[in-house]
Every structure is written in C-alpha cells, then in structure tokens.
Design an enzyme around this catalytic site. Structure first.
Site, mmCIF file in Angstrom:
data_model
loop_
_atom_site.group_PDB
_atom_site.id
_atom_site.type_symbol
_atom_site.label_atom_id
_atom_site.label_comp_id
_atom_site.label_asym_id
_atom_site.label_seq_id
_atom_site.Cartn_x
_atom_site.Cartn_y
_atom_site.Cartn_z
ATOM 1 N N TRP A 102 -3.312 -8.808 -11.471
ATOM 2 C CA TRP A 102 -3.983 -9.823 -10.663
ATOM 3 C C TRP A 102 -4.574 -10.944 -11.510
ATOM 4 O O TRP A 102 -4.550 -12.106 -11.107
ATOM 5 C CB TRP A 102 -5.047 -9.205 -9.750
ATOM 6 N N ASP A 172 -13.008 -12.155 -9.329
ATOM 7 C CA ASP A 172 -12.176 -11.674 -8.232
ATOM 8 C C ASP A 172 -12.603 -10.235 -7.970
ATOM 9 O O ASP A 172 -12.346 -9.345 -8.770
ATOM 10 C CB ASP A 172 -10.697 -11.754 -8.641
ATOM 11 N N LYS A 196 -9.426 -4.847 1.780
ATOM 12 C CA LYS A 196 -9.586 -3.658 0.937
ATOM 13 C C LYS A 196 -10.914 -2.954 1.202
ATOM 14 O O LYS A 196 -10.932 -1.800 1.574
ATOM 15 C CB LYS A 196 -9.442 -4.039 -0.528
HETATM 16 C C1 PLP Z 1 -5.165 -7.610 -3.213
HETATM 17 C C2 PLP Z 1 -5.703 -8.416 -4.296
HETATM 18 C C3 PLP Z 1 -5.504 -9.816 -4.344
HETATM 19 C C4 PLP Z 1 -4.629 -10.568 -3.376
HETATM 20 O O1 PLP Z 1 -5.107 -10.583 -2.116
HETATM 21 P P1 PLP Z 1 -4.320 -11.288 -0.897
HETATM 22 O O2 PLP Z 1 -5.362 -11.248 0.155
HETATM 23 O O3 PLP Z 1 -3.123 -10.447 -0.600
HETATM 24 O O4 PLP Z 1 -3.951 -12.656 -1.300
HETATM 25 C C5 PLP Z 1 -6.081 -10.518 -5.376
HETATM 26 N N1 PLP Z 1 -6.820 -9.901 -6.311
HETATM 27 C C6 PLP Z 1 -7.026 -8.559 -6.296
HETATM 28 C C7 PLP Z 1 -7.855 -7.935 -7.371
HETATM 29 C C8 PLP Z 1 -6.475 -7.777 -5.296
HETATM 30 O O5 PLP Z 1 -6.675 -6.461 -5.283
#
Ligand code: PLP
Length: 360
Positions: A102, A172, A196
């Site tokens: 990521w 993030d 998540k």
């Molecule tokens: C799932 C995830 C993303 C991407 O998320 P989307 O909503 O699918 O764009 C970005 N960073 C991390 C750490 C993730 O787990």
C-alpha cells in the site's frame, strides 16, 4: 441460517448487532416512513446523524477541535492523489516510507505530482519488517512525511507512531483506525477507507489539521479539494448516505464495547493468541519480523504450500471464510478487525490444530 466467521481483509465482518439494527430500521428510519437510503443527505434528520457521527468519532479518538473530520468517497486510493494535491503547497517533494504494497502504490501516485523522497524501504525483505530508525532519511524541505500504519497485505505494522521532525505527518490507517487509542495531535492528516474497521465501502474518513486546509494546487479537481469538503461539512455532493449510516452504528457499537482502550485489549489478545499458537506449531510459518507483526492482519503460511487449497476449502466448510492470502503474497491471512469476535479466533485456532494433526 449460519453466520460464518469472515476473515476477509475488506470489506470485512460487521458486528451482528449492527446488521440487526440496520435490518430493523430498514423500512422505516426514525419514523420517517422511508428508509435512510431514500432521504436527502441535506435533510435535517440526515444532518443530525452526521453531527452525531462526527461527535462519536471525536469522542472515540479524542480528536481536538483544531482538526476537521471529513466524510468522503473514493476509497483509500483517492487519498493517494488527494494528499499530494492538497498538501504539497509550494514544495516540490514529499517523504514516503516504503513498507509494503500500500505504501508502494501511494508512492507511485504521488510521483505524478512531486519528487518522492523514500525515507526508508523494506522492499528487499519482501516487506517483512520496518526499517530501523537510524536508517531513516528525511528531507526537511519536503511538504510532509507519509507512512502506512498497518500494511494490510504484508501483515506489517508500525508498533508506534514514527518519530519524525516538524513536518506534517500523514498516515494511511485504512486497516488500523479505531483499533486502539492514538495520540491524534501527532498527526497532520489521517485517512481510512471505511470498509475495514469503520463500516462499509463507499465512505472514506479524513482527519485533517485545520492549518493544512486551503493550500491545494490549482490543478486540484474541486471534488478532490479538502477545503471544499470542510466548508460544506462533507455534504458538497450527494453523500454515500447508507455507508455513513452504517458507520454511525459502528461507532455507537464501539462506544458500547468500552471505547478504544477496551477494544485495544481485546485486539491485542486476539492477535497474540494466533501468533503464539503458530510460533508453537512447526506446521505453520510466519515470515514477518516478530517486532512488527500486524495486530489486524495475521499473514502466515503452511510449511507445505501444496496443502493451502485444502486448508482454505476445509476451513470454509467449518464456517471460517476468506482466509486466502493476497495474490501478491500468497499463503494465508486472517484479518482480525474490531468486529471479529474472540470466539472466531478460538474457532480458527481449533481448526488449525485439527488440520495440523490430520495432515502433519
Ligand atoms: C484497503 C486499503 C487501501 C485501499 O482502499 P480502497 O478503499 O480500496 O481504495 C489503502 N490503504 C490500505 C492500508 C488499505 O488496507
């Protein structure tokens, strides 16, 4: 009906209480005679929900008043562009940690707008560790420092907030927000897709320090401008109302569990149980450096990879679903977000014990 334990990395499991409440309220929300999906995002009732939701977020994370909370769309990935577009200002570069898939994707997107200074990379360990602090190289003249708190695919997590310099710290937290208390004041910006640990897909939460608003590059699309969303209380365009509603239920549920310090203890116990089981059993393996193992995504594999397909299908029959690892890493992954009950973890360990006995 049987509810499975869903170990998916996202969209992930929701608490049964939340699903039942949504079901209960589906036909007639708050006595309006229509569902929440059918009312205006600007109706007083919906705006009331957004205010409550923001307050619950503030209470849970202890967010000070000099931060705005934005409820946006576009997922985590839109943030890969929104962060540089809004924070670069007159700077030409930004600092990024490269600690997993990521962060790597975020770097590639940022490179469209600026020079990326890689603070440190664990790429040559297949992203199985966090590079040691004395190897970090921060460019003080860059606009910000960016890192991924929990690398969802690789199963690596920063144990603490990295100590950097005075530059705004951007994180993030898509797969770790609300899993434990954090010192919010250390950050310039935090973002997370909701699917998540906060709710369902369609909603993305951004927590931003007010002084970082208002510096967007002129090329920034209006929909990608944080200040526009801040001024409009995240109601600039039609909001993802149902996703926002589910998040509001999730936050209430989280408060009922005792808030973040209570859930953090449960999360620590859940991941600790699986890790110590795997460490005690030479049928399974973990490649991630023990110091940086993720509490949210336990990435592991079978010593004999040819048994992986059997493991996944037999687990499914037992009601343990979505244990397949990400295609780039392979093996297995058990995601243990807030909504995964400890009972689910115990059932998985029981299954892994049986499986090892039968095939070992
Ligand atoms: C799932 C995830 C993303 C991407 O998320 P989307 O909503 O699918 O764009 C970005 N960073 C991390 C750490 C993730 O787990």
């Amino acid at each position: 009906m049987r509810r499975n334990y869903n170990f998916s990395a996202g969209p992930s499991m929701l608490p049964e209480e939340v699903l039942l409440q949504a079901k209960e309220e589906l036909m007639d929300w708050r006595g309006l005679g229509v569902s929440i999906m059918e009312i205006s995002h600007r109706s007083p009732e919906f705006m009331e929900l957004t205010k409550e939701c923001e307050q619950d977020f503030r209470d849970l994370l202890n967010i000070s008043t000099n931060y705005k909370i934005l409820f946006l769309q576009g997922g985590g990935r839109s943030q890969f562009s929104m962060v540089p577009l809004n924070l670069l200002g007159n700077k030409k570069s930004a600092n990024y940690f490269d600690t997993g898939i990521w962060s790597n994707l975020a770097i590639k997107e940022a490179q469209r707008y600026c020079d990326v200074n890689c603070v440190a990379s664990s790429r040559d360990t297949n992203y199985c560790t966090i590079p040691p602090k004395d190897s970090w190289q921060i460019n003080d003249d860059a606009a910000y420092v960016y890192y991924v708190d929990n690398e969802t695919v690789n199963g690596v997590q920063f144990p603490d907030i990295p100590e950097v310099n005075e530059l705004p710290l951007v994180s993030d937290m898509s797969s770790s927000i609300l899993s434990k208390p954090i010192d919010e004041n250390r950050f310039g910006l935090i973002f997370a897709g909701a699917q998540k640990n906060i709710g369902i897909s369609g909603l993305t939460v951004v927590i931003i320090r007010e002084d970082l608003l208002g510096h967007a590059l002129t090329i920034t699309p209006t929909m990608f401008n944080y200040q526009v969303h801040a001024q409009e209380n995240s109601l600039y365009n039609t909001s993802p109302t149902f996703a926002w509603y589910i998040t509001s239920l999730m936050l209430k549920w989280l408060k009922k569990q005792g808030g973040l310090s209570a859930i953090a203890k449960i999360n620590a116990r859940k991941s600790q149980k699986i890790y110590s089981f795997i460490d005690s059993c030479d049928f399974y393996q973990i490649d991630v450096d023990p110091r940086y193992r993720s509490q949210m995504n336990v990435v592991f594999r079978l010593n004999d990879d040819s048994l992986t397909t059997n493991f996944i299908s037999e687990a499914k029959q037992t009601g343990l679903i979505n244990l397949k690892g990400h295609k780039l890493v392979g093996g297995l992954r058990a995601s243990l977000y807030n909504a995964m009950p400890e009972q689910g973890v115990d059932t998985l360990i029981q299954f892994m014990t049986d499986f090892a006995k039968r095939y070992g």
